[in-house]
Scaffold this motif. Structure first.
Motif, PDB file in Angstrom:
ATOM      1  N   ASP A 173      11.989 -59.759  20.453  1.00 36.75           N
ATOM      2  CA  ASP A 173      11.635 -58.646  21.337  1.00 36.75           C
ATOM      3  C   ASP A 173      12.850 -57.755  21.623  1.00 36.75           C
ATOM      4  N   LEU A 204      13.029 -55.408  18.807  1.00 41.53           N
ATOM      5  CA  LEU A 204      11.981 -54.388  18.895  1.00 41.53           C
ATOM      6  C   LEU A 204      12.311 -53.333  19.950  1.00 41.53           C
ATOM      7  N   LYS A 261       5.470 -56.631  13.974  1.00 38.83           N
ATOM      8  CA  LYS A 261       4.983 -55.619  14.920  1.00 38.83           C
ATOM      9  C   LYS A 261       4.746 -54.322  14.173  1.00 38.83           C
TER      10      LYS A 261
END
Length: 184
Positions: A58, A61, A179
């Protein structure tokens, strides 16, 4: 910390994706060439890739999202089919290099520079070429000569860039989309 091989890529969409998938089907059914079809969850234009050393994907990202927030959708034009002849043969869809595509690539690389543990040589602007591979690894000089290229083409001439993917990959394993990020 875990290490991941990560690629950031523009996803093919709409008619270009449909026609490119037809090429994959033709290569598979008529010539038994299916490495890309079996290993890529979506056809794409790789912008950059490398080894990432992060505890939490994360975090990775979050470094990309601000770049996309500053971007608007833009259009890419196809530039025909291409082939690289070397130790391995690569058949690909070629894309015209545009200012927006280079800007997207450079901004992503710049924001991730401190995170890439090992950056791949072909990320360098001198070596990078916007392309979508449709045959690789199981395409050889012998089976390349048998391909009827009248059946291997894309009639659509452009594509809107709407999304990018963060893709995890390992040698000889199916790629995994971590993602998909939209460009609004």
């Amino acid at each position: 910390m875990k290490k991941y091989n990560i690629a950031i890529a523009v996803n093919l969409v709409d008619d270009v994706l449909y026609e490119s998938n037809k090429i994959l089907e033709t290569l598979d059914k008529e010539y038994g060439i299916n490495y890309i079809k079996n290993h890529q969850p979506i056809l794409h234009i790789a912008l950059c890739s490398g080894l990432v050393d992060v505890d939490n994907i994360d975090f990775f990202l979050e470094k990309i999202k601000p770049i996309l927030g500053d971007m608007s959708k833009f259009t890419l034009s196809l530039n025909g089919m291409g082939i690289f002849l070397g130790d391995e043969v690569n058949l690909h869809v070629r894309w015209l290099l545009t200012k927006n595509l280079v800007l997207l690539k450079n901004n992503i690389e710049k924001s991730l520079f401190s995170i890439w543990e090992a950056n791949r040589k072909h990320n360098n602007q001198l070596y990078w070429l916007p392309k979508t591979s449709v045959a690789y690894r199981d395409l050889t000089y012998q089976n390349f000569n048998k391909i009827n290229f009248d059946n291997i083409r894309i009639d659509t001439k452009c594509m809107d860039v709407k999304e990018i993917s963060v893709i995890k990959f390992e040698e000889n394993k199916k790629e995994e989309i971590i993602k998909i990020l939209r460009i609004e």
